[in-house]
Write an enzyme that holds these catalytic residues in place. Structure first.
Site, PDB file in Angstrom:
ATOM      1  CG  ASP A  69      -1.580  -1.169   1.363  1.00 14.65           C
ATOM      2  OD1 ASP A  69      -1.668  -2.366   1.693  1.00 14.65           O
ATOM      3  OD2 ASP A  69      -0.504  -0.611   1.093  1.00 14.65           O
ATOM      4  CG  HIS A 102       1.166  -4.286   2.829  1.00 15.92           C
ATOM      5  ND1 HIS A 102       1.011  -3.105   2.129  1.00 15.92           N
ATOM      6  CD2 HIS A 102       2.444  -4.687   2.584  1.00 15.92           C
ATOM      7  CE1 HIS A 102       2.131  -2.812   1.490  1.00 15.92           C
ATOM      8  NE2 HIS A 102       3.018  -3.755   1.759  1.00 15.92           N
ATOM      9  CG  ASN A 197      10.547  -5.277  -2.458  1.00 18.90           C
ATOM     10  OD1 ASN A 197      11.012  -4.148  -2.414  1.00 18.90           O
ATOM     11  ND2 ASN A 197       9.553  -5.670  -1.688  1.00 18.90           N
ATOM     12  CB  SER A 262       5.851  -1.611   1.039  1.00 16.31           C
ATOM     13  OG  SER A 262       5.198  -2.381   0.084  1.00 16.31           O
TER      14      SER A 262
END
Length: 418
Positions: A69, A102, A197, A262
């Site tokens: 990430d 994130h 998404n 996520s």
């Protein structure tokens, strides 16, 4: 060929998009909530999954989860849980600090201890291996960075690799990543990745989730129905809670509301860590098989294009002893174990072809996700080719209210009650 940054969605705030060298770079953030109370009281899914009971049986001890990430910053709930990691770009910054916040949130959702009123993770005794995967054009391609990240994670003993990121493109752009995935599976690891998404915005196929062998994860809401924004198609293997998830706001201040695949991927990874800690002698295939067998089965064809084999339910194997681990050397996902109807696009191959995935994506109806039973989990007992360059965020849901303020798009969504 296109190169681009790896960018990460949070939810609620979308930073200005820009077109650079033919690549659209997008980032979004989170919707801040009033008050500075603890996170745990807002983590509805922990009670829905019956985590307090599960933690009496397993907390993920002995399992390392690699978080590929944006890096990991220090927060109270992750103290003592994070191992030394590495940035895998060709131009590392020399710092693992998470500028986008994130990766920090993903790690906390997986293994946060709740210390200091922070995020309570699914597997609070698991260890987190941070693998910073940020591209620096023109030095890096998405394919190169992700493949290096997977290999590094495996070399450091990560049983589970969490990739809450995704990029559009064609499968042949990700040949290095596919090879790294194959190596990870052969060495006994599991790879979970967000399916994206874009369910209401063209439903693009997202990689690495769509690569054979990767466990693609979609998001469900409080009612266990697929979230309207969640990507769908043959790449979906499992689903997990991903909507109305509290996490730390940008700059790590305050509590924000988030939603996306996520978050669902992190929760699925944490669930796998719990099962593996309880059964340390199981192989990656056995852990995944039991997760697939005990998932909340979708109505209709299995796997469902919306929630795959179903919504993860770690309580069944951990509290009720459900699930048959089966053969240790057969990948249940590639073998399509549990499928209720032959998939004509698969043919003699154990995994979908790139052509089949493209066809499935084009045939999807992205305007609206289904709201009926077929989207609901039953509650019951390339060469050297470079990726498209677009790391699309996979942590944000659809918005009900948006306003542009000073070049920043703030997006908020109304919450849902149980």
């Amino acid at each position: 060929m296109l190169r681009g940054h790896l960018h990460f969605r949070q939810r609620g705030v979308r930073r200005a998009a820009a077109v650079l060298g033919g690549t659209l770079l997008m980032m979004s953030g989170v919707a801040p909530e009033a008050g500075a109370d603890d996170f745990r009281s807002h983590q509805w899914y922990l009670d829905s999954l019956r985590m307090p009971e599960i933690w009496k049986v397993s907390k993920g001890r002995g399992v390392t989860v690699a978080v590929l990430d944006s890096g990991i910053s220090e927060v109270p709930e992750l103290r003592g849980r994070v191992l030394p990691g590495k940035e895998v770009s060709n131009a590392p910054t020399g710092s693992m600090r998470d500028k986008d916040n994130h990766g920090t949130n993903m790690a906390a959702l997986i293994a946060g201890t709740g210390a200091g009123g922070g995020i309570q993770g699914i597997a609070p005794e698991a260890k987190i291996l941070p693998v910073k995967a940020v591209t620096h054009p023109p030095e890096d391609s998405v394919d190169g960075v992700v493949s290096r990240g997977i290999r590094y994670a495996v070399s450091r003993g990560a049983k589970i690799i969490n990739i809450s990121l995704g990029a559009e493109g064609e499968e042949f752009y990700y040949r290095k990543t596919q090879k790294a995935v194959n190596e990870a599976l052969a060495k006994g690891s599991l790879v979970f990745a967000s399916v994206g998404n874009g369910g209401k915005k063209g439903n693009p196929v997202v990689y690495p989730a769509a690569l054979p062998g990767v466990v693609g994860v979609s998001a469900v809401d409080r009612s266990l129905k697929v979230a309207s924004y969640s990507g769908n198609g043959e790449q979906v293997a499992l689903a997990a809670p991903g909507d109305d998830i509290p996490w730390r706001c940008p700059e790590l201040t305050g509590r924000c509301n988030s939603g996306g695949t996520s978050q669902a991927t992190a929760i699925a990874s944490g669930s796998a860590a719990l099962i593996w800690a309880k059964h340390p002698n199981w192989t990656n295939h056995q852990v995944l098989r039991v997760m697939m067998q005990t998932a909340g089965t979708p109505d209709g064809i299995v796997p469902s294009r919306y929630i795959g084999y179903g919504n993860v339910r770690p309580r069944l194997p951990l509290l009720e002893g459900k699930g048959n681990p089966g053969p240790p050397d057969v990948n249940p996902l590639l073998a399509r174990e549990g499928a209720t109807e032959p998939n004509p696009s698969v043919g003699a191959s154990p995994s979908p072809s790139a052509e089949a995935k493209e066809k499935a994506s084009k045939s999807a109806k992205p305007a609206e996700a289904p709201s009926g039973d077929k989207a609901e989990a039953k509650s019951g007992s390339g060469g050297d080719g470079e990726g498209s360059g677009l790391w699309i965020g996979v942590g944000a849901g659809a918005a009900t209210l948006a306003a542009v303020v000073g070049g920043v798009l703030f997006v908020r969504r109304r919450g849902r009650a149980l």
